[in-house]
Design a protein around this motif. Structure first.
Motif, PDB file in Angstrom:
ATOM      1  N   ALA A 250      28.210  42.490  37.589  1.00 20.66           N
ATOM      2  CA  ALA A 250      27.246  42.102  36.548  1.00 20.66           C
ATOM      3  C   ALA A 250      27.867  42.178  35.155  1.00 20.66           C
ATOM      4  CB  ALA A 250      26.008  43.004  36.624  1.00 20.66           C
ATOM      5  N   ASP A 251      28.860  43.046  34.975  1.00 20.32           N
ATOM      6  CA  ASP A 251      29.479  43.144  33.643  1.00 20.32           C
ATOM      7  C   ASP A 251      30.723  42.261  33.515  1.00 20.32           C
ATOM      8  OD1 ASP A 251      31.260  44.547  35.168  1.00 20.32           O
ATOM      9  OD2 ASP A 251      31.173  46.402  34.004  1.00 20.32           O
ATOM     10  N   GLY A 252      30.903  41.325  34.492  1.00 19.27           N
ATOM     11  CA  GLY A 252      31.959  40.332  34.362  1.00 19.27           C
ATOM     12  C   GLY A 252      33.313  40.744  34.912  1.00 19.27           C
ATOM     13  N   THR A 253      33.381  41.897  35.599  1.00 18.48           N
ATOM     14  CA  THR A 253      34.643  42.343  36.187  1.00 18.48           C
ATOM     15  C   THR A 253      34.975  41.487  37.403  1.00 18.48           C
ATOM     16  OG1 THR A 253      34.239  44.599  35.462  1.00 18.48           O
ATOM     17  CG2 THR A 253      35.804  44.305  37.276  1.00 18.48           C
ATOM     18  N   GLU A 254      36.202  40.952  37.437  1.00 17.47           N
ATOM     19  CA  GLU A 254      36.606  40.106  38.555  1.00 17.47           C
ATOM     20  C   GLU A 254      37.223  40.944  39.668  1.00 17.47           C
ATOM     21  OE1 GLU A 254      39.144  36.860  37.476  1.00 17.47           O
ATOM     22  OE2 GLU A 254      39.496  36.263  39.568  1.00 17.47           O
TER      23      GLU A 254
ATOM     24  N   LYS B  36      43.139  46.329  37.806  1.00 14.31           N
ATOM     25  CA  LYS B  36      43.806  47.415  38.528  1.00 14.31           C
ATOM     26  C   LYS B  36      44.728  46.891  39.626  1.00 14.31           C
ATOM     27  CE  LYS B  36      41.857  51.315  36.888  1.00 14.31           C
ATOM     28  NZ  LYS B  36      40.428  51.511  36.892  1.00 14.31           N
ATOM     29  N   LYS B  37      44.495  45.618  40.035  1.00 12.20           N
ATOM     30  CA  LYS B  37      45.327  45.020  41.085  1.00 12.20           C
ATOM     31  C   LYS B  37      46.520  44.265  40.514  1.00 12.20           C
ATOM     32  CE  LYS B  37      44.757  45.099  44.931  1.00 12.20           C
ATOM     33  NZ  LYS B  37      45.261  46.115  45.898  1.00 12.20           N
ATOM     34  N   GLU B  38      46.392  43.793  39.306  1.00 13.61           N
ATOM     35  CA  GLU B  38      47.503  43.102  38.659  1.00 13.61           C
ATOM     36  C   GLU B  38      47.914  43.964  37.474  1.00 13.61           C
ATOM     37  OE1 GLU B  38      46.367  39.047  38.018  1.00 13.61           O
ATOM     38  OE2 GLU B  38      46.244  38.653  40.178  1.00 13.61           O
ATOM     39  N   ALA B  39      48.698  45.003  37.800  1.00 18.81           N
ATOM     40  CA  ALA B  39      49.027  46.034  36.818  1.00 18.81           C
ATOM     41  C   ALA B  39      50.417  46.560  37.117  1.00 18.81           C
ATOM     42  CB  ALA B  39      48.018  47.173  36.899  1.00 18.81           C
ATOM     43  N   GLU B  40      50.930  47.347  36.202  1.00 29.12           N
ATOM     44  CA  GLU B  40      52.253  47.927  36.430  1.00 29.12           C
ATOM     45  C   GLU B  40      52.225  48.841  37.651  1.00 29.12           C
ATOM     46  OE1 GLU B  40      55.800  50.023  33.886  1.00 29.12           O
ATOM     47  OE2 GLU B  40      53.786  50.102  33.107  1.00 29.12           O
TER      48      GLU B  40
END
Ligand SMILES: [Zn+2]
Length: 355
Positions: A333-337, A260-264
């Protein structure tokens, strides 16, 4: 090698403005806040927004269970209701009387993340605001106009002039906090009214819009209200370090997934909870006013809200070397950075609880 380590002890700090989200994000980010801060004022803009005492109590229970094994013994989430048409005054008053509800937060509709349920006219909530004033319940404000014809860098001043000043002047008994001050307009309403306080973030203290835009656009510095000019930043830093008790620390730590931070279209919010205290300590060190750090991060907010200052202490140490390499990302926990703000300051500073 010379040993120029700096050490100081201060009362345990409070975070008067933080977004902890929900579900896996809540589990991942809450320990960073609970480990170092005594109080955390938890923002209600989750989905659905927190608009009742029952929802606030349930959210508080989720926050406490997410705090983790290393949480401070006195970690206390302070819950806030989302001020909109769904708020029932009697429920708000009862929640505050029971110690469940700390305050109410006003978002102009559409101003920032999950603010669609907010309002269009602060004075339209006059009956609620008057009841809050009578009961000593503070109003926390995202002070930013959503008028699309206005320049984005002028929207804090516009909201304050047109919406907040009338409330402050017509209901002077209401305790108000201008959250995440980004301009001199935000500083001025605080300076001019004893019942108005202002929270200040680590990023508005240390970054300006050239940092955001000048050397390749940096989406991880994008937040609302948008980081403003160098002149505004200098005025904010001057206010925070001045010793003026109306200004206090609120991180506005607001995690978003990297996607969501590196997005259009980049989401507004900066995740700074892991190093927020270090960032502010480094600024106060650079400005030669570490003796005022305790007031800003530990005393002024408690005094504004009529809460006892923390009797517990922490010890801050500034290292002479910068050889450690603090992580610049966190994973749920689900790998979201999630990227972390402030690693440079974290190379310098460490803290430990001493009581
Ligand atoms: Zn916020």
């Amino acid at each position: 090698m010379t040993d120029d380590t700096v050490t100081l002890e201060i009362a345990a700090p409070d975070d008067w403005h933080v977004h902890l989200r929900d579900d896996e994000m809540l589990s991942a980010v809450t320990p960073y806040t609970a480990n170092v801060f005594r109080h955390a004022v938890v923002m209600p803009n989750i989905t659905p927004p927190v608009t009742s005492t029952q929802a606030a109590a349930a959210y508080r229970a989720r926050v406490l269970s997410a705090a983790g094994p290393d949480a401070r013994h006195d970690f206390t989430p302070m819950m806030v209701l989302y001020l909109n048409e769904q708020i029932v005054v009697d429920d708000l008053l009862a929640g505050a009387a029971d110690g469940v509800v700390f305050g109410a937060k006003y978002y102009p509709a559409g101003a920032t993340t999950n603010s669609a349920a907010g309002g269009n006219d602060l004075l339209a909530f006059r009956p609620v605001l008057e009841a809050m004033a009578g009961a000593g319940i503070p109003l926390l404000v995202h002070a930013e106009s959503t008028d699309p014809s206005l320049d984005i860098f002028d929207r804090e001043a516009d909201f304050i002039e047109k919406q907040l000043l009338p409330v402050v002047e017509q209901i002077p008994e209401l305790r108000v906090t201008v959250e995440h001050i980004s301009t001199r307009a935000g500083l001025d309403i605080v300076k001019d009214h004893p019942q108005v306080g202002g929270s200040i973030t680590p990023h508005h203290l240390t970054c300006d819009r050239s940092d955001l835009l000048a050397n390749g656009m940096r989406p991880h510095l994008y937040c609302k209200p948008v980081i403003n000019s160098r002149e505004e930043r200098m005025a904010i830093a001057e206010a925070a370090t001045s010793g003026n008790p109306s200004f206090f620390f609120g991180t506005d730590s607001a995690p978003h997934p990297l996607s969501k931070k590196e997005a259009e279209k980049v989401a507004a919010g900066i995740f700074n909870a892991p190093y927020a205290l270090e960032v502010v300590a480094e600024l106060f060190f650079e400005l030669g006013c570490l003796d005022r750090l305790e007031g800003f991060v530990s005393h002024h907010g408690a005094d504004h809200y009529g809460v006892e200052r923390s009797p517990a202490k922490i010890r801050l140490t500034r290292r002479a070397d910068t050889e450690i390499d603090p992580p610049e990302a966190m994973f749920t926990a689900d790998g979201t950075e999630v990227r972390i703000f402030g690693a440079d300051a974290a190379r310098r500073w460490a803290w430990e609880a001493v009581s």
